[in-house]
Design an enzyme around this catalytic site. Structure first.
Site, PDB file in Angstrom:
ATOM      1  N   TYR A 182       0.996  -0.941  -0.149  1.00 38.78           N
ATOM      2  CA  TYR A 182       0.194   0.427  -0.683  1.00 38.78           C
ATOM      3  C   TYR A 182       1.004   1.377   0.358  1.00 38.78           C
ATOM      4  CZ  TYR A 182      -3.980   3.034   1.443  1.00 38.78           C
ATOM      5  OH  TYR A 182      -4.886   3.979   1.477  1.00 38.78           O
ATOM      6  N   PHE A 239      -5.535   9.561  -3.575  1.00 42.48           N
ATOM      7  CA  PHE A 239      -4.514   8.901  -4.335  1.00 42.48           C
ATOM      8  C   PHE A 239      -4.250   7.314  -3.614  1.00 42.48           C
ATOM      9  CE2 PHE A 239      -0.697   7.488  -4.083  1.00 42.48           C
ATOM     10  CZ  PHE A 239       0.590   8.342  -4.964  1.00 42.48           C
ATOM     11  N   GLU A 240      -4.045   6.069  -4.629  1.00 45.02           N
ATOM     12  CA  GLU A 240      -3.444   5.051  -4.004  1.00 45.02           C
ATOM     13  C   GLU A 240      -2.422   4.273  -4.931  1.00 45.02           C
ATOM     14  OE1 GLU A 240      -6.922   3.040  -0.360  1.00 45.02           O
ATOM     15  OE2 GLU A 240      -7.320   2.725  -2.860  1.00 45.02           O
ATOM     16  N   ILE A 241      -1.988   3.134  -4.183  1.00 43.51           N
ATOM     17  CA  ILE A 241      -1.582   2.823  -5.218  1.00 43.51           C
ATOM     18  C   ILE A 241      -1.466   1.573  -3.941  1.00 43.51           C
ATOM     19  CG2 ILE A 241       0.759   2.076  -6.178  1.00 43.51           C
ATOM     20  CD1 ILE A 241       1.735   4.954  -6.871  1.00 43.51           C
ATOM     21  N   HIS A 276      -9.828   1.081   3.800  1.00 38.77           N
ATOM     22  CA  HIS A 276      -8.791   0.836   3.659  1.00 38.77           C
ATOM     23  C   HIS A 276      -7.401   0.965   5.236  1.00 38.77           C
ATOM     24  CE1 HIS A 276     -10.067   1.182  -0.599  1.00 38.77           C
ATOM     25  NE2 HIS A 276      -9.869  -0.344   0.045  1.00 38.77           N
TER      26      HIS A 276
END
Ligand code: GDP
Ligand code: MN
Length: 340
Positions: A182, A239-241, A276
């Site tokens: 994450y 924003f998430e990768i 999350h």
């Protein structure tokens, strides 16, 4: 006569736009990854601007595909205007109804009372059912969409965000090689009134399934009291990768099901960001979570601008370093730093 004067333009050939450098890992190696954008047809202009920026700053070199999702079919105009922006594959999907709408198990009277009370308290999106659908979808369903199933990694993008610096490395490959699950750029406090009972349910879940709690987890980011109370810190999930195998795995699957059964996505207004974040912080060791200083990112009203001055200069950042959110009073970065 079309009203357009023909102009004799000879385009400059593509070879004059070389890749950033020969040593990027991504040139001959790419991750099994995609961008994912949830949007309404009315979000068209902001979606176009966001894609244009990520293409300019990153993806024209890497050509990762896009998946765009919507609970209604995308209009032909939306697909047309988005499709011209990238040479990468773009897929447009409709979300299955059972992944989006309020389930019949929810007591609508109780949900409505919750919404009304939040409106009275002036809580943002407090009266909105569609916002709640969106938060629940982003929490538990986007990674199960048929168009997403073939991918392991995703990078979440929203309409009208900004990428302020060139991104000359491949974050997916970085995460794969360094065993990350994450990544975030901004961390902040949640509005307590949107999640009054969430932490109690998290603690109940952990009592039921203590085996999911990772050794060396990031509880220190979430709590000042060793887990008794939640300090409201979370990664800002617009924003998430991240690695979808984490969301698809046993711990998160059980966690989401448990939370969904409590009804808090509708009775309260649980966001996908705290859901999350709490899961990543507790069910993975903290060294599998990555903060990307290098990625200059803005979602109104906050900006992460690289702290590293060489990055800011070399990557031609457009953000004002003075506006970097990292050590704003409302940022949770200092809670993250104490784990390092
Ligand atoms: P905020 O960032 O919390 O203020 O929420 P946004 O309005 O930006 O919504 C988050 C994301 O979900 C964005 O990508 C929106 O385009 C998308 N979104 C929000 N509501 C809906 C909806 O009802 N339908 C669809 N298809 N997308 C939505
Ligand atoms: Mn947003």
């Amino acid at each position: 006569f079309t009203g357009v004067n023909p102009v004799d333009i000879t385009p400059i050939p593509d070879r004059y736009f070389p890749p950033f450098s020969n040593d990027t890992l991504s040139v001959d190696r790419r991750a099994n990854a995609t961008f994912v954008i949830l949007a309404r047809n009315s979000d068209i202009d902001g979606t176009v601007r966001s894609i244009r920026e990520i293409e300019d700053r990153f993806n024209r070199r890497f050509r990762y595909p896009y998946v765009l999702l919507n609970e209604e079919p995308f209009s032909d105009e939306f697909k047309k205007r988005v499709s011209v922006l990238s040479a990468a594959k773009m897929e447009f999907g409709t979300i299955p109804k059972e992944h989006w709408y309020q389930p019949s198990s929810i007591d609508e009277g109780k949900a409505e009372a919750g919404r009304n009370s939040m409106v009275e308290q002036g809580i943002i999106y407090g009266g909105s059912v569609s916002y709640r659908n969106m938060c629940r979808f982003n929490s538990g369903f986007f990674f199960r969409h048929p168009l997403m199933e073939k991918y392991r990694w995703y990078w979440r993008i929203e309409p009208d965000v900004h990428f302020h610096c060139d991104i000359k490395f491949d974050p997916f490959i970085f995460m794969e090689e360094n065993n990350k699950i994450y990544a975030f750029t901004i961390a902040m406090y949640e509005f307590e009134k949107t999640i009054p009972t969430l932490w109690g349910h998290v603690k109940d879940f952990i009592k039921l399934h203590p085996q999911y709690l990772a050794k060396d987890n990031a509880m220190g980011f979430l709590s000042e009291t060793g887990g008794d109370t939640y300090n409201l810190c979370h990664f800002w999930s617009n924003f998430e990768i991240a690695d979808m195998s984490f969301w698809r795995g046993e711990a998160y699957t059980k966690f989401f099901e448990y939370l969904d059964q409590q009804g808090g996505f509708y009775y309260e207004r649980w966001g996908d960001a705290p859901v999350h974040s709490i899961a990543a912080a507790l069910f993975a060791p903290s060294n599998q979570i990555q903060f990307f200083d290098q990625i200059g990112y803005e979602h109104n009203p906050y900006t992460h601008c690289p702290r590293d001055e060489n990055t800011w200069k070399d990557e031609k950042c457009t953000c004002d370093p003075k506006r970097n959110f990292d050590y704003d009073g409302y940022s949770c970065m200092s809670k993250w730093d104490r784990l390092l």
